[in-house]
Scaffold this motif. Structure first.
Motif, PDB file in Angstrom:
ATOM      1  N   TRP A   1     -10.843  10.398 -41.242  1.00 28.06           N
ATOM      2  CA  TRP A   1     -12.086  11.077 -40.927  1.00 28.06           C
ATOM      3  C   TRP A   1     -12.836  11.351 -42.222  1.00 28.06           C
ATOM      4  O   TRP A   1     -12.281  11.188 -43.317  1.00 28.06           O
TER       5      TRP A   1
ATOM      6  N   MET B   1     -17.042  16.980 -39.302  1.00 31.14           N
ATOM      7  CA  MET B   1     -16.363  15.769 -39.735  1.00 31.14           C
ATOM      8  C   MET B   1     -16.623  14.677 -38.700  1.00 31.14           C
ATOM      9  O   MET B   1     -16.930  14.971 -37.537  1.00 31.14           O
ATOM     10  N   THR B   2     -16.493  13.431 -39.110  1.00 36.64           N
ATOM     11  CA  THR B   2     -16.743  12.334 -38.192  1.00 36.64           C
ATOM     12  C   THR B   2     -15.816  11.162 -38.499  1.00 36.64           C
ATOM     13  O   THR B   2     -15.221  11.094 -39.577  1.00 36.64           O
ATOM     14  N   ASP B   3     -15.739  10.231 -37.541  1.00 39.65           N
ATOM     15  CA  ASP B   3     -14.975   9.015 -37.788  1.00 39.65           C
ATOM     16  C   ASP B   3     -15.916   7.942 -38.349  1.00 39.65           C
ATOM     17  O   ASP B   3     -17.079   8.206 -38.647  1.00 39.65           O
TER      18      ASP B   3
ATOM     19  N   TYR C   1      -6.385  12.373 -39.509  1.00 43.48           N
ATOM     20  CA  TYR C   1      -5.849  12.976 -38.280  1.00 43.48           C
ATOM     21  C   TYR C   1      -4.549  12.262 -37.952  1.00 43.48           C
ATOM     22  O   TYR C   1      -4.490  11.036 -37.871  1.00 43.48           O
TER      23      TYR C   1
END
Length: 282
Positions: A20, A32-34, A77
């Motif tokens: 992430w 947060m992001t992928d 993650y």
């Protein structure tokens, strides 16, 4: 390593193991992001304002992490934990306590709708679309009535979705917030899902609105809403006592600059246009 047990929204327990990235940093939250910028994870500390895709830390830990997050080296993650390595220290956020933000109710009561709309009459707010909120409380005089009538029919709703998506200012444009409020009442009263098929292509593609807005619209079409909106849904369904509504309204409005009132604009418009008779209109 600083290891913390955190409260997390239920859908986050099933994420795939992957990397992430920090998406955006604010005064009291960060996202947060992928790799695809969908979905987002909100990191915050105020458990009274539960949002879809949120993780909530104890206050001191949260602000320590917030002060370090701009210097992040890696986020991963793995097995219901988020590992964050900054230049200062390593963190493990263990997803331990789940909260559920699914809309599980259906139906509203006429009496509660009337009380809710009466409470809305007290609000003196300007929406992010530069419309006085009070003007939206009339079916005959709403500045958005043409778009709302389009939204009510599967044959014309595409034009309305095109109008609202991405319209307005902010991290979640006002038109998107309006749609989230509309979807809340749609799911409560009709269960029709034709809007899902019209909204989904607009949020899969990142050219129509912001990443943050895409995130919350995606949750809304899957019947997932903030705890503040779920409180309003419960009230309209007949839960709690009548006097609760002013507090519920204030909690829902208290999001962002105009995001809260824009969402409530969608709620009241859906109630007035799809539920309230002309004779009963406030």
């Amino acid at each position: 390593m600083r290891k913390i047990q955190v409260k997390a929204e239920q859908t986050l327990f099933d994420l795939p193991n992957e990397q992430w990235y920090v998406h955006s940093i604010f005064k009291h939250t960060f996202n947060m992001t992928d790799r695809k910028h969908m979905p987002l994870i909100l990191i915050a500390t105020d458990p009274k304002k539960l949002l879809p895709g949120g993780i909530y830390l104890p206050e001191k830990d949260f602000y320590d992490l917030l002060n370090q997050i701009k210097d992040t080296k890696e986020i991963t993650y793995s097995d219901q934990s988020i590992f964050i390595e900054t230049t200062v220290e390593r963190w493990q956020l263990v997803l331990s306590k789940a909260y559920d933000i699914r809309l599980l109710k259906s139906g509203i009561t006429d009496r509660r709708v009337a009380l809710f709309l009466d409470a809305c009459q007290k609000l003196d707010k300007l929406t992010g679309l530069d419309i006085q909120f009070h003007d939206l409380l009339s079916k005959n005089h709403s500045p958005l009535k043409d778009q709302i009538f389009q939204l009510m029919s599967p044959n014309t709703a595409q034009e309305a979705v095109r109008y609202f998506i991405g319209r307005g200012r902010g991290l979640t444009p006002s038109g998107d917030d309006f749609l989230i409020g509309w979807l809340l009442i749609n799911w409560l009263t009709s269960q029709e899902d034709y809007l899902n098929g019209l909204i989904r292509p607009k949020i899969i593609d990142d050219n129509f609105t912001t990443d943050i807005s895409r995130h919350y619209l995606n949750h809304a079409i899957h019947k997932r809403f903030s705890s503040a909106l779920l409180d309003i849904a419960g009230y309209l369904d007949g839960q709690g006592v009548n006097r609760d509504i002013d507090g519920f309204l204030q909690n829902a409005i208290d999001y962002g600059n105009t995001s809260g009132i824009d969402t409530i604009s969608g709620v009241v418009s859906a109630l007035i246009f799809t539920h309230v008779t002309d004779q009963a209109e406030v």
